[in-house]
Write a protein that holds these residues in place. Structure first.
Motif, PDB file in Angstrom:
ATOM      1  N   PHE A  10     -48.293  30.229 -33.028  1.00 30.58           N
ATOM      2  CA  PHE A  10     -48.884  31.337 -33.757  1.00 30.58           C
ATOM      3  C   PHE A  10     -48.231  32.635 -33.289  1.00 30.58           C
ATOM      4  O   PHE A  10     -47.928  32.795 -32.115  1.00 30.58           O
ATOM      5  CB  PHE A  10     -50.392  31.389 -33.510  1.00 30.58           C
ATOM      6  CG  PHE A  10     -51.124  30.200 -34.052  1.00 30.58           C
ATOM      7  CD1 PHE A  10     -51.420  30.113 -35.407  1.00 30.58           C
ATOM      8  CD2 PHE A  10     -51.513  29.160 -33.219  1.00 30.58           C
ATOM      9  CE1 PHE A  10     -52.104  29.019 -35.918  1.00 30.58           C
ATOM     10  CE2 PHE A  10     -52.191  28.058 -33.714  1.00 30.58           C
ATOM     11  CZ  PHE A  10     -52.487  27.990 -35.075  1.00 30.58           C
ATOM     12  N   SER A  11     -48.053  33.572 -34.212  1.00 30.99           N
ATOM     13  CA  SER A  11     -47.453  34.859 -33.866  1.00 30.99           C
ATOM     14  C   SER A  11     -48.531  35.938 -33.785  1.00 30.99           C
ATOM     15  O   SER A  11     -49.687  35.712 -34.163  1.00 30.99           O
ATOM     16  CB  SER A  11     -46.397  35.253 -34.899  1.00 30.99           C
ATOM     17  OG  SER A  11     -47.020  35.690 -36.090  1.00 30.99           O
ATOM     18  N   HIS A  12     -48.130  37.110 -33.331  1.00 28.61           N
ATOM     19  CA  HIS A  12     -49.072  38.225 -33.189  1.00 28.61           C
ATOM     20  C   HIS A  12     -49.660  38.665 -34.529  1.00 28.61           C
ATOM     21  O   HIS A  12     -50.668  39.359 -34.558  1.00 28.61           O
ATOM     22  CB  HIS A  12     -48.392  39.412 -32.495  1.00 28.61           C
ATOM     23  CG  HIS A  12     -47.331  40.060 -33.333  1.00 28.61           C
ATOM     24  ND1 HIS A  12     -46.057  39.551 -33.429  1.00 28.61           N
ATOM     25  CD2 HIS A  12     -47.376  41.142 -34.132  1.00 28.61           C
ATOM     26  CE1 HIS A  12     -45.355  40.305 -34.255  1.00 28.61           C
ATOM     27  NE2 HIS A  12     -46.125  41.279 -34.690  1.00 28.61           N
ATOM     28  N   THR A  13     -49.050  38.249 -35.635  1.00 27.41           N
ATOM     29  CA  THR A  13     -49.580  38.621 -36.953  1.00 27.41           C
ATOM     30  C   THR A  13     -50.954  38.000 -37.217  1.00 27.41           C
ATOM     31  O   THR A  13     -51.659  38.433 -38.131  1.00 27.41           O
ATOM     32  CB  THR A  13     -48.602  38.224 -38.083  1.00 27.41           C
ATOM     33  OG1 THR A  13     -48.385  36.819 -38.045  1.00 27.41           O
ATOM     34  CG2 THR A  13     -47.287  38.975 -37.954  1.00 27.41           C
ATOM     35  N   GLN A  59     -63.655  22.276 -25.200  1.00 25.77           N
ATOM     36  CA  GLN A  59     -62.987  22.614 -23.936  1.00 25.77           C
ATOM     37  C   GLN A  59     -61.922  23.696 -24.153  1.00 25.77           C
ATOM     38  O   GLN A  59     -61.761  24.587 -23.325  1.00 25.77           O
ATOM     39  CB  GLN A  59     -62.365  21.374 -23.309  1.00 25.77           C
ATOM     40  CG  GLN A  59     -61.765  21.630 -21.950  1.00 25.77           C
ATOM     41  CD  GLN A  59     -61.226  20.377 -21.309  1.00 25.77           C
ATOM     42  OE1 GLN A  59     -61.161  19.317 -21.916  1.00 25.77           O
ATOM     43  NE2 GLN A  59     -60.818  20.503 -20.055  1.00 25.77           N
ATOM     44  N   HIS A  60     -61.211  23.620 -25.279  1.00 27.92           N
ATOM     45  CA  HIS A  60     -60.223  24.657 -25.576  1.00 27.92           C
ATOM     46  C   HIS A  60     -60.888  26.033 -25.680  1.00 27.92           C
ATOM     47  O   HIS A  60     -60.350  27.036 -25.194  1.00 27.92           O
ATOM     48  CB  HIS A  60     -59.503  24.354 -26.893  1.00 27.92           C
ATOM     49  CG  HIS A  60     -58.532  23.235 -26.809  1.00 27.92           C
ATOM     50  ND1 HIS A  60     -58.406  22.308 -27.817  1.00 27.92           N
ATOM     51  CD2 HIS A  60     -57.630  22.875 -25.865  1.00 27.92           C
ATOM     52  CE1 HIS A  60     -57.472  21.435 -27.501  1.00 27.92           C
ATOM     53  NE2 HIS A  60     -57.001  21.754 -26.312  1.00 27.92           N
ATOM     54  N   TRP A  61     -62.059  26.085 -26.319  1.00 24.16           N
ATOM     55  CA  TRP A  61     -62.746  27.372 -26.474  1.00 24.16           C
ATOM     56  C   TRP A  61     -63.249  27.889 -25.136  1.00 24.16           C
ATOM     57  O   TRP A  61     -63.240  29.090 -24.884  1.00 24.16           O
ATOM     58  CB  TRP A  61     -63.854  27.271 -27.521  1.00 24.16           C
ATOM     59  CG  TRP A  61     -63.220  27.124 -28.865  1.00 24.16           C
ATOM     60  CD1 TRP A  61     -63.136  25.997 -29.634  1.00 24.16           C
ATOM     61  CD2 TRP A  61     -62.463  28.123 -29.556  1.00 24.16           C
ATOM     62  NE1 TRP A  61     -62.384  26.243 -30.757  1.00 24.16           N
ATOM     63  CE2 TRP A  61     -61.959  27.533 -30.741  1.00 24.16           C
ATOM     64  CE3 TRP A  61     -62.167  29.457 -29.296  1.00 24.16           C
ATOM     65  CZ2 TRP A  61     -61.184  28.245 -31.656  1.00 24.16           C
ATOM     66  CZ3 TRP A  61     -61.394  30.160 -30.206  1.00 24.16           C
ATOM     67  CH2 TRP A  61     -60.916  29.557 -31.367  1.00 24.16           C
ATOM     68  N   MET A 112     -53.190  37.999 -24.442  1.00 24.51           N
ATOM     69  CA  MET A 112     -53.538  36.933 -23.501  1.00 24.51           C
ATOM     70  C   MET A 112     -54.068  35.710 -24.247  1.00 24.51           C
ATOM     71  O   MET A 112     -53.717  34.567 -23.915  1.00 24.51           O
ATOM     72  CB  MET A 112     -54.563  37.452 -22.487  1.00 24.51           C
ATOM     73  CG  MET A 112     -54.013  38.555 -21.591  1.00 24.51           C
ATOM     74  SD  MET A 112     -55.293  39.482 -20.697  1.00 24.51           S
ATOM     75  CE  MET A 112     -55.838  38.275 -19.524  1.00 24.51           C
ATOM     76  N   LEU A 113     -54.914  35.941 -25.254  1.00 26.51           N
ATOM     77  CA  LEU A 113     -55.461  34.833 -26.044  1.00 26.51           C
ATOM     78  C   LEU A 113     -54.360  34.116 -26.818  1.00 26.51           C
ATOM     79  O   LEU A 113     -54.310  32.883 -26.848  1.00 26.51           O
ATOM     80  CB  LEU A 113     -56.524  35.347 -27.020  1.00 26.51           C
ATOM     81  CG  LEU A 113     -57.843  35.781 -26.406  1.00 26.51           C
ATOM     82  CD1 LEU A 113     -58.676  36.543 -27.425  1.00 26.51           C
ATOM     83  CD2 LEU A 113     -58.601  34.584 -25.858  1.00 26.51           C
ATOM     84  N   ASN A 118     -51.076  29.310 -27.853  1.00 26.46           N
ATOM     85  CA  ASN A 118     -49.811  28.632 -28.118  1.00 26.46           C
ATOM     86  C   ASN A 118     -49.487  27.535 -27.102  1.00 26.46           C
ATOM     87  O   ASN A 118     -48.556  26.762 -27.310  1.00 26.46           O
ATOM     88  CB  ASN A 118     -48.667  29.643 -28.217  1.00 26.46           C
ATOM     89  CG  ASN A 118     -48.667  30.353 -29.543  1.00 26.46           C
ATOM     90  OD1 ASN A 118     -49.002  29.778 -30.565  1.00 26.46           O
ATOM     91  ND2 ASN A 118     -48.310  31.627 -29.531  1.00 26.46           N
ATOM     92  N   LEU A 119     -50.264  27.443 -26.041  1.00 23.90           N
ATOM     93  CA  LEU A 119     -50.090  26.373 -25.056  1.00 23.90           C
ATOM     94  C   LEU A 119     -51.054  25.204 -25.291  1.00 23.90           C
ATOM     95  O   LEU A 119     -50.914  24.158 -24.665  1.00 23.90           O
ATOM     96  CB  LEU A 119     -50.297  26.919 -23.639  1.00 23.90           C
ATOM     97  CG  LEU A 119     -49.300  27.985 -23.187  1.00 23.90           C
ATOM     98  CD1 LEU A 119     -49.700  28.540 -21.817  1.00 23.90           C
ATOM     99  CD2 LEU A 119     -47.883  27.440 -23.163  1.00 23.90           C
ATOM    100  N   LEU A 120     -52.012  25.407 -26.173  1.00 25.23           N
ATOM    101  CA  LEU A 120     -53.024  24.380 -26.424  1.00 25.23           C
ATOM    102  C   LEU A 120     -52.591  23.444 -27.542  1.00 25.23           C
ATOM    103  O   LEU A 120     -51.905  23.847 -28.467  1.00 25.23           O
ATOM    104  CB  LEU A 120     -54.364  25.032 -26.807  1.00 25.23           C
ATOM    105  CG  LEU A 120     -54.995  25.949 -25.763  1.00 25.23           C
ATOM    106  CD1 LEU A 120     -56.241  26.608 -26.347  1.00 25.23           C
ATOM    107  CD2 LEU A 120     -55.314  25.194 -24.488  1.00 25.23           C
TER     108      LEU A 120
END
Length: 156
Positions: A10-13, A59-61, A112-113, A118-120
């Motif tokens: 996902f991008s900053h957009t 768990q991701h949340w 940060m989010l 993007n690592l999940l």
């Protein structure tokens, strides 16, 4: 049916879309924030991912919440409280500058989010199943506060 777990980029957009959702009813989001300590950025992210049929686990949340917890508790939230107190004592230009600084801090939380997101590994849901996935990202996130999806009825 759903596809196997995979990592999206996902991008900053993403935040532009979230800001559009926020602009529909900002008072609703601020009330959730003030009444239940719901993080608006995370809730908007959950809603966006629901629209994209990209599901994360409970768990991701929890992980996403922890990513910004210390930053927001030690910097952003105290500043927000100070800004609210100062509102009565500042002229509109001074107050606007405080809002702009708070927005910079919000952008830091969003960065940060996004980095963590993007690592999940989430799960892409087929469009046919996307209309009523159970539970949704929004439900997962709200459940961290003991809330259910009925709280979102006010939004519509």
């Amino acid at each position: 049916m759903s596809q196997p777990l995979n990592r999206q980029n996902f991008s900053h957009t993403i935040w532009h879309n979230c800001e559009q959702s926020y602009s529909i009813n900002p008072i609703f989001y601020i009330n959730l924030q003030d009444s239940y300590h719901v993080n608006i950025n995370i809730l908007l992210l959950a809603q966006y991912l629901d629209e994209q049929c990209y599901m994360l686990t409970q768990q991701h949340w929890e992980t996403l919440t922890k990513v910004i917890e210390q930053w927001e508790a030690s910097v952003l939230q105290p500043y927000r409280g100070l800004r609210r107190i100062a509102k009565a004592h500042l002229n509109s230009d001074e107050y606007q500058k405080m809002l702009e600084v708070e927005l910079i801090m919000e952008r830091k939380s969003q960065y940060m989010l996004l980095h963590k997101l993007n690592l999940l590994d989430g799960k892409i849901i087929d469009a046919d199943d996307c209309d009523n996935p159970e539970p949704t990202n929004t439900q997962h996130y709200l459940s961290l506060f003991g809330l259910d999806k009925s709280v979102m009825a006010e939004l519509t």
